[in-house]
Design an enzyme around this catalytic site. Structure first.
Site, PDB file in Angstrom:
ATOM      1  N   TYR A 134      -1.345 -31.087 -23.130  1.00 53.25           N
ATOM      2  CA  TYR A 134      -0.956 -30.996 -21.717  1.00 53.25           C
ATOM      3  C   TYR A 134       0.245 -31.919 -21.510  1.00 53.25           C
ATOM      4  O   TYR A 134       0.116 -33.145 -21.529  1.00 53.25           O
ATOM      5  CB  TYR A 134      -2.095 -31.440 -20.790  1.00 53.25           C
ATOM      6  CG  TYR A 134      -3.318 -30.547 -20.758  1.00 53.25           C
ATOM      7  CD1 TYR A 134      -3.267 -29.215 -21.143  1.00 53.25           C
ATOM      8  CD2 TYR A 134      -4.534 -31.034 -20.287  1.00 53.25           C
ATOM      9  CE1 TYR A 134      -4.390 -28.404 -21.095  1.00 53.25           C
ATOM     10  CE2 TYR A 134      -5.666 -30.224 -20.226  1.00 53.25           C
ATOM     11  CZ  TYR A 134      -5.589 -28.916 -20.632  1.00 53.25           C
ATOM     12  OH  TYR A 134      -6.706 -28.122 -20.577  1.00 53.25           O
ATOM     13  N   ARG A 188      -7.799 -21.449 -10.579  1.00 53.11           N
ATOM     14  CA  ARG A 188      -6.440 -22.041 -10.567  1.00 53.11           C
ATOM     15  C   ARG A 188      -5.873 -22.143  -9.148  1.00 53.11           C
ATOM     16  O   ARG A 188      -4.665 -22.068  -8.952  1.00 53.11           O
ATOM     17  CB  ARG A 188      -5.477 -21.243 -11.433  1.00 53.11           C
ATOM     18  CG  ARG A 188      -6.064 -20.572 -12.673  1.00 53.11           C
ATOM     19  CD  ARG A 188      -6.501 -21.569 -13.673  1.00 53.11           C
ATOM     20  NE  ARG A 188      -6.860 -20.964 -14.955  1.00 53.11           N
ATOM     21  CZ  ARG A 188      -6.453 -21.451 -16.117  1.00 53.11           C
ATOM     22  NH1 ARG A 188      -5.673 -22.487 -16.160  1.00 53.11           N
ATOM     23  NH2 ARG A 188      -6.879 -20.922 -17.238  1.00 53.11           N
ATOM     24  N   LEU A 243     -12.000 -22.775  -9.266  1.00 52.38           N
ATOM     25  CA  LEU A 243     -11.235 -22.278  -8.106  1.00 52.38           C
ATOM     26  C   LEU A 243     -10.223 -21.227  -8.560  1.00 52.38           C
ATOM     27  O   LEU A 243      -9.303 -20.888  -7.806  1.00 52.38           O
ATOM     28  CB  LEU A 243     -10.523 -23.438  -7.403  1.00 52.38           C
ATOM     29  CG  LEU A 243     -11.463 -24.500  -6.825  1.00 52.38           C
ATOM     30  CD1 LEU A 243     -10.667 -25.639  -6.196  1.00 52.38           C
ATOM     31  CD2 LEU A 243     -12.411 -23.876  -5.803  1.00 52.38           C
TER      32      LEU A 243
HETATM   33  N1  LIG Z   1     -10.681 -25.222 -22.034  1.00 54.14           N
HETATM   34  C1  LIG Z   1      -9.708 -24.534 -21.503  1.00 54.14           C
HETATM   35  O1  LIG Z   1      -9.237 -23.544 -22.064  1.00 54.14           O
HETATM   36  C2  LIG Z   1      -9.153 -24.950 -20.182  1.00 54.14           C
HETATM   37  C3  LIG Z   1      -8.244 -24.124 -19.530  1.00 54.14           C
HETATM   38  C4  LIG Z   1      -7.772 -24.523 -18.288  1.00 54.14           C
HETATM   39  C5  LIG Z   1      -8.195 -25.712 -17.744  1.00 54.14           C
HETATM   40  N2  LIG Z   1      -9.070 -26.504 -18.408  1.00 54.14           N
HETATM   41  C6  LIG Z   1      -9.515 -27.800 -17.846  1.00 54.14           C
HETATM   42  O2  LIG Z   1     -10.198 -27.582 -16.640  1.00 54.14           O
HETATM   43  C7  LIG Z   1      -9.582 -28.315 -15.585  1.00 54.14           C
HETATM   44  C8  LIG Z   1      -9.691 -27.551 -14.302  1.00 54.14           C
HETATM   45  O3  LIG Z   1      -9.082 -26.282 -14.473  1.00 54.14           O
HETATM   46  P1  LIG Z   1      -8.094 -25.670 -13.436  1.00 54.14           P
HETATM   47  O4  LIG Z   1      -7.015 -26.648 -13.138  1.00 54.14           O
HETATM   48  O5  LIG Z   1      -7.720 -24.355 -13.932  1.00 54.14           O
HETATM   49  O6  LIG Z   1      -9.050 -25.582 -12.213  1.00 54.14           O
HETATM   50  P2  LIG Z   1      -9.161 -25.126 -10.765  1.00 54.14           P
HETATM   51  O7  LIG Z   1      -9.910 -26.239 -10.168  1.00 54.14           O
HETATM   52  O8  LIG Z   1      -9.665 -23.742 -10.722  1.00 54.14           O
HETATM   53  O9  LIG Z   1      -7.693 -25.043 -10.178  1.00 54.14           O
HETATM   54  C9  LIG Z   1      -6.985 -26.182  -9.840  1.00 54.14           C
HETATM   55  C10 LIG Z   1      -5.908 -25.865  -8.838  1.00 54.14           C
HETATM   56  O10 LIG Z   1      -6.533 -25.432  -7.610  1.00 54.14           O
HETATM   57  C11 LIG Z   1      -5.789 -25.888  -6.507  1.00 54.14           C
HETATM   58  N3  LIG Z   1      -6.670 -26.385  -5.430  1.00 54.14           N
HETATM   59  C12 LIG Z   1      -6.654 -25.986  -4.160  1.00 54.14           C
HETATM   60  N4  LIG Z   1      -7.607 -26.620  -3.451  1.00 54.14           N
HETATM   61  C13 LIG Z   1      -8.223 -27.452  -4.277  1.00 54.14           C
HETATM   62  C14 LIG Z   1      -9.275 -28.379  -4.142  1.00 54.14           C
HETATM   63  N5  LIG Z   1      -9.882 -28.594  -2.988  1.00 54.14           N
HETATM   64  N6  LIG Z   1      -9.646 -29.077  -5.204  1.00 54.14           N
HETATM   65  C15 LIG Z   1      -9.060 -28.893  -6.390  1.00 54.14           C
HETATM   66  N7  LIG Z   1      -8.037 -28.027  -6.601  1.00 54.14           N
HETATM   67  C16 LIG Z   1      -7.635 -27.305  -5.551  1.00 54.14           C
HETATM   68  C17 LIG Z   1      -4.889 -26.976  -7.032  1.00 54.14           C
HETATM   69  O11 LIG Z   1      -3.587 -26.481  -6.879  1.00 54.14           O
HETATM   70  P3  LIG Z   1      -2.509 -27.312  -6.107  1.00 54.14           P
HETATM   71  O12 LIG Z   1      -2.511 -28.688  -6.690  1.00 54.14           O
HETATM   72  O13 LIG Z   1      -1.291 -26.522  -6.382  1.00 54.14           O
HETATM   73  O14 LIG Z   1      -2.955 -27.287  -4.674  1.00 54.14           O
HETATM   74  C18 LIG Z   1      -5.155 -27.120  -8.491  1.00 54.14           C
HETATM   75  O15 LIG Z   1      -3.959 -27.214  -9.234  1.00 54.14           O
HETATM   76  C19 LIG Z   1      -8.150 -28.544 -16.073  1.00 54.14           C
HETATM   77  O16 LIG Z   1      -7.557 -29.642 -15.433  1.00 54.14           O
HETATM   78  C20 LIG Z   1      -8.365 -28.744 -17.531  1.00 54.14           C
HETATM   79  O17 LIG Z   1      -8.756 -30.081 -17.777  1.00 54.14           O
HETATM   80  C21 LIG Z   1      -9.567 -26.125 -19.605  1.00 54.14           C
END
Ligand SMILES: NC(=O)c1ccc[n+]([C@@H]2O[C@H](COP(=O)([O-])OP(=O)(O)OC[C@H]3O[C@@H](n4cnc5c(N)ncnc54)[C@H](OP(=O)(O)O)[C@@H]3O)[C@@H](O)[C@H]2O)c1
Length: 333
Positions: free
Chosen positions: A56, A210, A208
């Site tokens: 990352y 993404r 969420l």
């Molecule tokens: N193992 C894998 O293949 C894999 C893949 C992807 C991720 N991950 C891990 O999982 C974690 C979470 O995944 P994700 O980032 O895809 O998750 P997510 O929680 O589905 O999406 C995060 C995005 O949602 C938005 N958002 C809007 N309201 C929110 C709120 N109240 N709280 C949190 N986010 C909000 C944010 O965008 P804005 O900041 O633009 O508002 C944030 O960038 C990653 O950080 C990573 O560590 C693992």
């Protein structure tokens, strides 16, 4: 803070973990000061699990976590750091495949320990199955690092049921990190039952989707260069409108509970079982605070039925990754 046990052999962690990926460019530019403040706010709220990947921001995310930990004044033992390794990248940010050979495990781990400024990683996992390397060899190599004291637990990411079984036969697996949300329910058929049978926890990401089902996304929202959402089928024109209609149906259920859409989506994942720990990808304190509000939202059978009616399984338009990335998912084979 509520706590959950990650599988039968894994650590006890906060019921919601913080995913730090978005703090290193995967969703466009992020503000470093605010990112560190968000990690501190998470710790202050009792979040103990922090998830990262060495790829990352090509190490940026691990350095950020090191800085956040140092400036928090907390003991290393107060948090569990989960690190993914193996993804290969170039200087332009391109993706070159995965390397999970035993010698690569040792090499990636050495660099991660140095960048994180720590002597151990709590959960270490290959980001993707390396098709050229039997999972037994990768897991065996991480197990050696447990013996050496550099790693505490082994995790996996986006693998299918058969790989889970083969890996678990070599060394107990603490958790499988995999996408799971109201609109990504593929794990329910085989992977989740297998994880339960083997006593393997789930760290659910993309709860969420993404940001798509956060209640804050707009159909006309622009994405910066490098933002994953710019190439995600679910955000693509034509699909995004269908998906946001599901969000509006969910909003009606959420408002009736006095909750936000994001809180309801996270609480739904929490309600799917005690072995599941959602990772939220907040990169700002305001978003984190909203997300953590999900812990206070208790969903009964009627609420879960109303949510299911609003967002039926399989109703989302578009795959969860573009075709080239789907090809790397053992979990989708
Ligand atoms: N193992 C894998 O293949 C894999 C893949 C992807 C991720 N991950 C891990 O999982 C974690 C979470 O995944 P994700 O980032 O895809 O998750 P997510 O929680 O589905 O999406 C995060 C995005 O949602 C938005 N958002 C809007 N309201 C929110 C709120 N109240 N709280 C949190 N986010 C909000 C944010 O965008 P804005 O900041 O633009 O508002 C944030 O960038 C990653 O950080 C990573 O560590 C693992």
């Amino acid at each position: 803070m509520d706590f959950r046990q990650l599988g039968s052999t894994g650590p006890r962690v906060s019921a919601i973990g913080l995913g730090a990926m978005g703090m290193s460019g995967m969703y466009g530019p992020a503000d470093e000061t605010e990112s560190i403040a968000t990690v501190h706010a998470a710790m202050d709220a009792g979040v103990t699990l922090i998830d990262t990947g060495d790829f990352y921001g090509m190490g940026h995310n691990e350095l950020l976590i090191r800085d956040a930990l140092r400036s928090s004044g907390r003991d290393r033992g107060e948090v569990q750091i989960s690190v993914k390794f193996g993804a290969l990248r170039d200087a332009d940010g391109g993706w070159l495949g995965n390397d999970a050979r035993p010698q690569a495990v040792k090499n990636f781990l050495a660099y991660s320990l140095r960048r994180l400024g720590t002597d151990h990683i709590d959960i270490y996992r290959p980001a993707r199955l390396d098709p050229a390397v039997p999972i037994e060899e990768t897991v065996g190599a991480i197990a050696e690092q447990i013996q050496a004291g550099h790693v505490r637990h082994i995790g996996l990411s986006e693998v299918g049921a058969e790989t889970l079984r083969r890996a678990h036969a070599v060394h107990p697996i603490a958790d499988l990190q995999i996408e799971y949300s109201l609109i990504s329910r593929g794990i329910e058929a085989e992977i989740l039952p297998t994880a339960r049978e083997l006593g393997i926890g789930i760290t659910a990401y993309g709860v969420l989707s993404r940001g798509l089902i956060s209640g804050h996304w707009r159909a006309d929202q622009a994405t910066a260069p490098g933002d994953f959402r710019g190439i995600s089928p679910r955000f693509a024109a034509g699909n995004v409108d269908t998906n946001l209609r599901l969000v509006e149906a969910l909003r009606a259920v959420a408002e009736a509970k006095g909750a936000t859409v994001a809180q309801t989506a996270i609480a739904w994942v929490l309600a799917q079982g005690e072995s599941i720990v959602p990772l939220v990808g907040a990169r700002r304190r305001e978003r984190l605070s909203e997300a953590l509000g999900a812990l206070d939202l208790k969903l009964g059978a009627d609420d879960l039925a109303a949510i299911e009616a609003a967002v039926p399984a399989g109703a989302a338009a578009g795959d969860r990754y573009a075709a080239a990335q789907m090809a790397h998912l053992d979990s989708e084979k």
